[in-house]
Design a protein around this motif. Structure first.
Motif, short mmCIF file in Angstrom:
data_model
loop_
_atom_site.label_atom_id
_atom_site.label_comp_id
_atom_site.label_asym_id
_atom_site.label_seq_id
_atom_site.Cartn_x
_atom_site.Cartn_y
_atom_site.Cartn_z
N VAL A 194 5.98 85.32 48.59
CA VAL A 194 7.38 85.38 49.04
C VAL A 194 7.72 86.84 49.32
CG1 VAL A 194 8.06 83.32 47.79
CG2 VAL A 194 8.29 85.54 46.69
N PRO A 195 8.75 87.09 50.13
CA PRO A 195 9.08 88.47 50.48
C PRO A 195 9.52 89.30 49.28
CG PRO A 195 10.18 86.92 51.95
CD PRO A 195 9.61 86.12 50.83
N ILE A 196 9.32 90.58 49.40
CA ILE A 196 9.84 91.66 48.54
C ILE A 196 9.06 91.79 47.23
CG2 ILE A 196 11.86 92.72 47.46
CD1 ILE A 196 13.61 90.95 49.32
N VAL A 197 9.04 90.73 46.40
CA VAL A 197 8.46 90.88 45.06
C VAL A 197 6.98 90.53 45.04
CG1 VAL A 197 10.64 90.48 43.87
CG2 VAL A 197 9.17 88.53 44.42
N GLU A 198 6.27 91.06 44.03
CA GLU A 198 4.87 90.73 43.83
C GLU A 198 4.71 89.29 43.36
OE1 GLU A 198 2.40 92.60 44.56
OE2 GLU A 198 2.92 94.72 44.33
N ASP A 199 3.52 88.75 43.50
CA ASP A 199 3.23 87.42 42.94
C ASP A 199 3.27 87.50 41.41
OD1 ASP A 199 2.81 86.60 45.51
OD2 ASP A 199 0.62 86.56 45.36
N PRO A 200 3.54 86.38 40.73
CA PRO A 200 3.53 86.40 39.26
C PRO A 200 2.18 86.86 38.72
CG PRO A 200 4.45 84.34 40.09
CD PRO A 200 3.88 85.06 41.27
N THR A 201 2.22 87.65 37.67
CA THR A 201 1.00 88.15 37.04
C THR A 201 0.31 87.03 36.26
OG1 THR A 201 2.03 90.32 36.77
CG2 THR A 201 0.07 89.88 35.43
N PRO A 294 11.80 100.71 45.59
CA PRO A 294 10.73 100.22 46.50
C PRO A 294 9.37 100.14 45.82
CG PRO A 294 11.32 102.49 47.04
CD PRO A 294 12.35 102.01 46.05
N ASP A 295 9.22 100.85 44.68
CA ASP A 295 7.95 100.78 43.95
C ASP A 295 7.72 99.41 43.34
OD1 ASP A 295 10.26 101.62 42.43
OD2 ASP A 295 8.96 101.89 40.69
N HIS A 296 8.77 98.56 43.29
CA HIS A 296 8.63 97.20 42.77
C HIS A 296 8.52 96.16 43.89
CE1 HIS A 296 9.71 99.06 38.96
NE2 HIS A 296 9.40 97.94 38.36
N TYR A 297 8.43 96.62 45.16
CA TYR A 297 8.20 95.70 46.26
C TYR A 297 6.73 95.31 46.31
CZ TYR A 297 12.59 97.60 48.30
OH TYR A 297 13.87 98.01 48.53
N ASP A 298 6.45 94.22 47.02
CA ASP A 298 5.06 93.89 47.29
C ASP A 298 4.53 94.76 48.44
OD1 ASP A 298 6.09 92.77 49.60
OD2 ASP A 298 5.68 90.70 49.02
N GLU A 299 3.24 94.64 48.73
CA GLU A 299 2.60 95.52 49.71
C GLU A 299 3.23 95.38 51.09
OE1 GLU A 299 -1.92 96.49 51.43
OE2 GLU A 299 -1.59 94.92 49.92
N GLU A 300 3.54 94.15 51.48
CA GLU A 300 4.09 93.91 52.82
C GLU A 300 5.46 94.58 52.96
OE1 GLU A 300 5.58 90.15 55.58
OE2 GLU A 300 4.25 89.79 53.88
N ALA A 301 6.30 94.46 51.95
CA ALA A 301 7.63 95.05 52.02
C ALA A 301 7.56 96.57 52.01
CB ALA A 301 8.49 94.56 50.85
N ARG A 302 6.62 97.12 51.23
CA ARG A 302 6.47 98.58 51.20
C ARG A 302 5.98 99.12 52.54
NH1 ARG A 302 4.06 97.51 46.10
NH2 ARG A 302 1.99 97.88 46.99
N ALA A 303 5.26 98.29 53.29
CA ALA A 303 4.69 98.74 54.56
C ALA A 303 5.71 98.74 55.70
CB ALA A 303 3.50 97.86 54.93
N ARG A 304 6.84 98.09 55.52
CA ARG A 304 7.84 98.03 56.59
C ARG A 304 8.41 99.41 56.87
NH1 ARG A 304 11.70 92.76 56.75
NH2 ARG A 304 12.62 94.10 58.34
#
Length: 460
Positions: A194-201, A294-304
């Motif tokens: 899902v956007p923004i957040v990482e997958d559950p650990t 932004p350090d808590h975004y997932d890779e896709e969101a950080r790349a925007r």
């Protein structure tokens, strides 16, 4: 050691789990009950424990059903430490100040009614002052950092992928023989991809697991992606000449919507000429917290490289006057407003002005608890009573289930199956009984030992 569930046992709100060891008393969450009147009344009952004896609280995330009674805890004597991840630590003061404001205003209205009936006034559940006091007790704990509370108790937060800053709690407790037991509290688990957040650990081991089961009985099946579904409702509402009214939770759901809308506006050359109104002072403040982490975004969101929460056509309306103007507009528009279950907030005013108009669409993108106005609408109500009025429901009522911030049955099962050895016990919490029983049967067939706690039921 003893653990007692004082909320989220047979329901999806009021998360509060008391852990008692020989040397510590701690809470995992201290959430507010939300939903019908019988649930709301539970918030006014005395705590079933003495708040003054609680050493510390670990907050899994900043949704009100997980943190909303922290000011009440302080009001009744709690003065320990409140541990939270960095984004949650920034969100708590905002969320709790908003909740306290609602408590004060609701009590003010209730006391006017009581005065007319000759009844004694009541105190608010808590006040802004109590919410402010909570802020002084918050201690930031980053993910993946073990903290030793004392010689007996250590804990660590992992990313739960539910909302920004949401956490799984790994609690390590040494028993009288020196053996360490590990208890895992899932918090609310998010979906993968899902956007923004990482997958559950994924957690590899644990003696006992407390897992949420909000959607333990269903799967988020859709023939389209949620982006495609959302765009379909935007186009159809524009063709009707109406407003797309989206009741949305201020934390995470609103930011996911903005993120998705910004993608659609970038990708769809024929995006209808509709302004998007973010009509929620709380959501506007929370979005600023998202932009801070932004350090808590997932890779896709950080790349925007663009601004996913600020784009052409997005208009924030923090003032009451600006909100009223949105109601008075006749041209097609997208309106995002709280509350997500239509129990309070500006969305009720938008429904008052538009629920009777077949040109409009009311689009739900989150869980609707039993007894809420949102649930009544989803269940097919043809008429609703609100704000002293009876309103016929002529607007299209729609739902996108894939926007849920909660893992579905498959997601919960996958997360639990990642344990390299089966936990000795799996406790199913934070779900309505139908969902818990369904998920329990699935787990038992896979060889898990399950328990469905009831409120106030001591465990271990």
């Amino acid at each position: 050691m003893q653990i007692t569930c004082h909320g989220a046992a047979g329901c999806v709100t009021g998360s509060c789990h008391l852990v008692e060891t020989t040397s510590a008393r701690l809470l995992i969450d201290c959430g507010m009950f939300q939903g019908n009147k019988s649930l709301n009344r539970l918030n006014f009952e005395p705590f079933p424990f003495d708040p003054q004896t609680i050493d510390f609280v670990i907050v899994t995330h900043a949704h009100i059903d997980h943190c909303g009674l922290l000011p009440k805890l302080v009001k009744h004597g709690f003065n320990g430490i409140i541990y939270a991840s960095p984004p949650t630590a920034d969100l708590l003061p905002i969320m709790l100040a908003d909740s306290a404001y609602i408590q004060e205003k609701d009590t003010e209205q209730e006391n006017k009614r009581r005065l007319r009936k000759g009844e004694l006034p009541r105190e608010p559940l808590y006040t802004m002052q109590h919410a402010d006091q909570v802020g002084n007790l918050i201690h930031v704990l980053p993910y993946n950092t073990a903290l030793q509370a004392n010689e007996e108790v250590t804990f660590r937060l992992r990313d739960a992928g539910h909302v920004i800053g949401s956490a799984i709690v790994e609690l390590f407790v040494k028993n009288s023989t020196g053996r360490e037991e590990k208890i895992v509290f899932s918090g609310d688990l998010g979906q993968d991809d899902v956007p923004i957040v990482e997958d559950p650990t994924n957690i590899w081991n644990g003696d006992h697991v407390f897992i949420e089961t909000t959607y333990g009985d269903r799967v988020h099946i859709t023939s389209q992606s949620r982006k495609e579904e959302l765009y379909g409702y935007i186009q159809s509402t524009f063709r009707k000449g109406g407003k797309l009214l989206i009741p949305s939770f201020a934390l995470e759901r609103t930011q996911e919507l903005l993120y998705t809308l910004s993608e659609l506006k970038n990708e769809q050359a024929d995006f209808p000429p509709m302004n998007i109104y973010l009509d929620s002072p709380l959501a506007i403040k929370i979005t600023e917290v998202f932009e801070k982490h932004p350090d808590h975004y997932d890779e896709e969101a950080r790349a925007r490289t663009d601004q996913p929460f600020s784009f052409p056509g997005l208009i924030c309306t923090p003032s009451v006057e600006e909100s009223r103007k949105v109601n008075e507009m006749q041209e097609p528009a997208i309106v995002i407003a709280g509350s997500g279950m239509c129990t309070a907030g500006r969305i009720r005013h938008h429904l008052k002005h538009g629920i009777w108009d077949p040109k409009n669409t009311v689009l739900f993108v989150g869980y609707q608890a039993p007894g809420t106005l949102g649930r009544f609408l989803l269940d097919g109500a043809e008429e609703i009573k609100m704000m002293g009025l009876s309103l016929v429901v002529k607007a299209e009522i729609a739902r996108i289930g894939a926007f849920s911030a909660h893992a579905d049955r498959h997601g919960l099962n996958d997360w639990l199956s990642a344990f390299r050895e089966k936990p000795r016990t799996v406790f199913l919490i934070h779900g309505e009984d139908d969902a818990r029983h369904t998920f329990s049967a699935i787990l038992q067939k896979k060889g898990f030992t399950t328990v469905l706690p009831t409120k106030g039921m001591p465990l271990f």
